[in-house]
Design an enzyme around this catalytic site. Structure first.
Site, mmCIF file in Angstrom:
data_model
loop_
_atom_site.group_PDB
_atom_site.id
_atom_site.type_symbol
_atom_site.label_atom_id
_atom_site.label_comp_id
_atom_site.label_asym_id
_atom_site.label_seq_id
_atom_site.Cartn_x
_atom_site.Cartn_y
_atom_site.Cartn_z
ATOM 1 N N GLU A 45 0.831 -1.207 0.000
ATOM 2 C CA GLU A 45 0.000 0.000 0.000
ATOM 3 C C GLU A 45 0.874 1.270 0.000
ATOM 4 O OE1 GLU A 45 -4.041 -1.447 2.222
ATOM 5 O OE2 GLU A 45 -2.387 -0.856 3.516
ATOM 6 N N GLU A 51 -6.525 -7.525 -0.791
ATOM 7 C CA GLU A 51 -7.132 -7.439 0.534
ATOM 8 C C GLU A 51 -8.606 -7.096 0.369
ATOM 9 O OE1 GLU A 51 -5.194 -4.900 3.350
ATOM 10 O OE2 GLU A 51 -3.210 -5.787 3.015
#
Length: 609
Positions: A184, A259
């Site tokens: 991320e 995710e």
């Protein structure tokens, strides 16, 4: 006859060796198709669930893998936490619950592929996002950057990690099919050169499987690395997932949600246990699988963040917010590994998308639980009366300057003749109790932006103690690098800086060697100890509703933290850490010191008003 039996045994062993050698040499290929992943040239839709070996007792790793298979998963996603594998710089630990290679090997034995996420930044509601605390000993070092000191430490670690994991990649006959670089990153920065340094380090270390990045939908432009598969986090609309990945991957897939959140984590002081309705999540899963998109549910099984390893969130819009030890996550498998309603609904959805005739293993049974009505706490360790040798300096030192990772530090100085004033601690990290001559005066809490307390009726030359707790270093966002703990700036009384400090280190990395007395402690924090006997074992949950704030050791295992502000009011105790016969419990309480018993429940209290 004896000679014949020996000859036959030799033949069996010979062919067993051939068979074993053949199995070890078996090779698969895993590549990117235009719309799907290709395993040995055939489409593979990854149906994956996240689990972390350090959050699950090693004795239960295989059981949790079997449960994953029973729900229909074919892949396990997992982070790797740098700070547990290199707790002290240059000293590596891949043993016991940190044996990530064995975790991967068990997955292979259970017929599961693995998506490896060694980053080394992980977020994961984990202390400092997985970075080791000792990186902060250099005040000027910037993690997650091209800082030479950081990259040098990172390089040494990733090469050590590769010694464990590189041989387990699909390219070597193993079951690791993809490896994630960074994590991320688009939510943090946009330096493509830094991202490419990550790629080079992974390749040089020996990670030659497929590499990918993952980011939230809005952060993908900053976080993806051109030429490598970009996966998306937190998006479950199939059309949007495909359009986004097409945009940053040359107009093609494969399509992977790295995710997907069927639940969420809890933070101390929030009003409720965070949940996602099972029916809503199951409907979303059905849509994603029907669209042929591969998915990794974060989490399939959360487990527990034991020890002092919880992280914290903090940014300009919200105060410091540390996370609970329970990482139940409202996941398909609960904190203790029991299947939930969500597990059963997901299993039905997944079964719809498997080839005709596929039979899933049976749903695992719920674990046996026990309740212990009363454990006597009969001996006590007075923390403030059992301090070791101090470190003395004119100005207070941070945890990192004291060469301490976690736990507590007691800061002590002698006041002058001033009778009253406003005591202010600049940049307290994160929770402090103020004592004057051994009597508690006030509590300071970074969560509540409390950094000062008024002192009155001070006797001349009073002893000022400030007991400071590291409640968890920030694991996400722009303040990740500003993570030094303790008293990180200065202490002043009515604007005048206080100097001449003694600092007592209380890391509690172990509870061995503590001195106990039968006399109950009247002032200050206490460690209450009890010994109890069991005729049977089972999972159980310590009931901490009458306790204040602290942590628990059981039979040498740090079970995690508790705090009366909730929402969690219990601590999960795995059956494998209890013994038939004699057991020892040690409860550290920062706020309350009148405990003479503790009990357990046969179910958790994840939210108790």
């Amino acid at each position: 006859m004896k000679q014949i039996r020996i000859a036959l045994a030799a033949i069996v062993l010979f062919y067993a060796d051939i068979s074993l050698g053949y199995a070890q040499q078996a090779r698969h290929t895993f590549t990117l198709g235009d719309s799907t992943f290709l395993l040995d040239g055939k489409p593979l839709q990854m149906i994956s669930g996240e689990m972390h070996c350090t959050r699950i007792p090693r004795a239960y790793w295989r059981e949790r893998m079997k449960a994953a298979k029973a729900m229909g998963l074919n892949t396990i996603g997992t982070y790797v936490f740098w700070n547990v594998h290199e707790p002290v710089q240059g000293q590596y630990d891949f043993s016991g619950n940190n044996d990530i290679a064995e975790f991967v090997r068990i997955a292979k034995e259970e017929g599961l592929w693995v998506v490896m996420r060694p980053s080394p930044y992980v977020c994961a509601e984990w202390e400092f996002g997985g970075y080791p605390w000792w990186l902060l000993k250099d005040k000027h070092m910037k993690v997650r950057s091209k800082d030479p000191g950081f990259l040098n430490a990172y390089r040494k670690y990733i090469f050590k990690l590769a010694e464990q994991l590189a041989p387990l990649q699909i390219t070597k006959g193993g079951n690791i099919i993809m490896v994630q670089i960074e994590n991320e990153y688009g939510s943090y920065s946009n330096d493509k050169e830094y991202l490419d340094i990550n790629r080079k380090l992974f390749r040089e270390a020996g990670f030659d499987a497929l590499l990918f990045t993952c980011d939230g939908a809005g952060q993908m432009p900053d976080g993806y690395l051109p030429g490598y598969l970009p996966a998306v986090n937190g998006l479950d609309n199939p059309a949007e997932v495909k359009a986004l990945i097409n945009k940053y991957h040359g107009g093609k897939g494969p399509y992977y949600i790295a995710e997907w959140y069927p639940g969420w984590f809890d933070s101390w002081g929030t009003k409720t246990h965070r949940t996602v309705p099972a029916e809503t999540a199951a409907h979303k899963l059905d849509q994603v699988l029907a669209a042929g998109i591969s998915i990794n549910m974060y989490m399939f099984h959360g487990g527990t963040t034991r020890g002092f390893m919880n992280g914290a969130n903090f940014d300009s819009k919200q105060p410091y917010l540390p996370q609970t030890s329970s990482y139940d996550y409202d996941a398909p498998l609960d904190e203790a590994g029991n299947p939930t309603l969500k597990f059963n609904l997901f299993r039905k959805i997944i079964a719809k998308h498997l080839p005709d005739g596929t039979e899933l293993p049976p749903v695992p049974q719920k674990h046996k639980t026990i309740a212990i009505p009363s454990i006597s706490l009969s001996s006590y360790h007075a923390v403030l009366q059992n301090l070791g040798e101090p470190v003395q300096q004119e100005h207070p030192l941070s945890f990192e300057e004291l060469n301490q990772a976690y736990g507590f530090v007691l800061y002590r100085t002698i006041l002058g003749t001033q009778r009253s004033g406003n005591l202010k601690i600049r940049e307290l990290r994160d929770y402090g109790i103020v004592y004057v001559n051994g009597k508690q005066i006030g509590v300071l809490d970074r969560r509540l932006q409390q950094d000062s307390v008024h002192l009155s009726d001070l006797p001349p030359h009073a002893v000022l103690d400030i007991l400071v707790e590291n409640n968890g270093r920030i694991n996400y966002g722009p303040y990740l690098t500003d993570n030094r703990h303790g008293i990180t700036e200065k202490v002043s009384l009515d604007g005048r800086e206080l100097k001449g400090w003694k600092m007592y280190k209380l890391p509690y990395a172990t509870m061995k060697g503590l001195r106990y007395s039968k006399k109950m402690v009247q002032d200050g924090p206490v460690v209450a100890r009890g010994v109890f006997t069991l005729n049977e074992t089972g999972d159980t949950y310590l009931d901490l509703r009458s306790f204040g704030k602290g942590f628990v050791y059981l039979n040498g295992h740090h079970l995690g933290k508790y705090w009366e502000i909730g929402p969690t009011q219990t601590i999960y105790v795995p059956a494998c850490w209890l013994k038939k016969g004699t057991n020892e419990i040690q409860v550290f309480d920062l706020l309350k010191n009148n405990h003479n018993k503790i009990s357990t429940l046969n179910e958790p209290l994840l939210f108790q008003p």
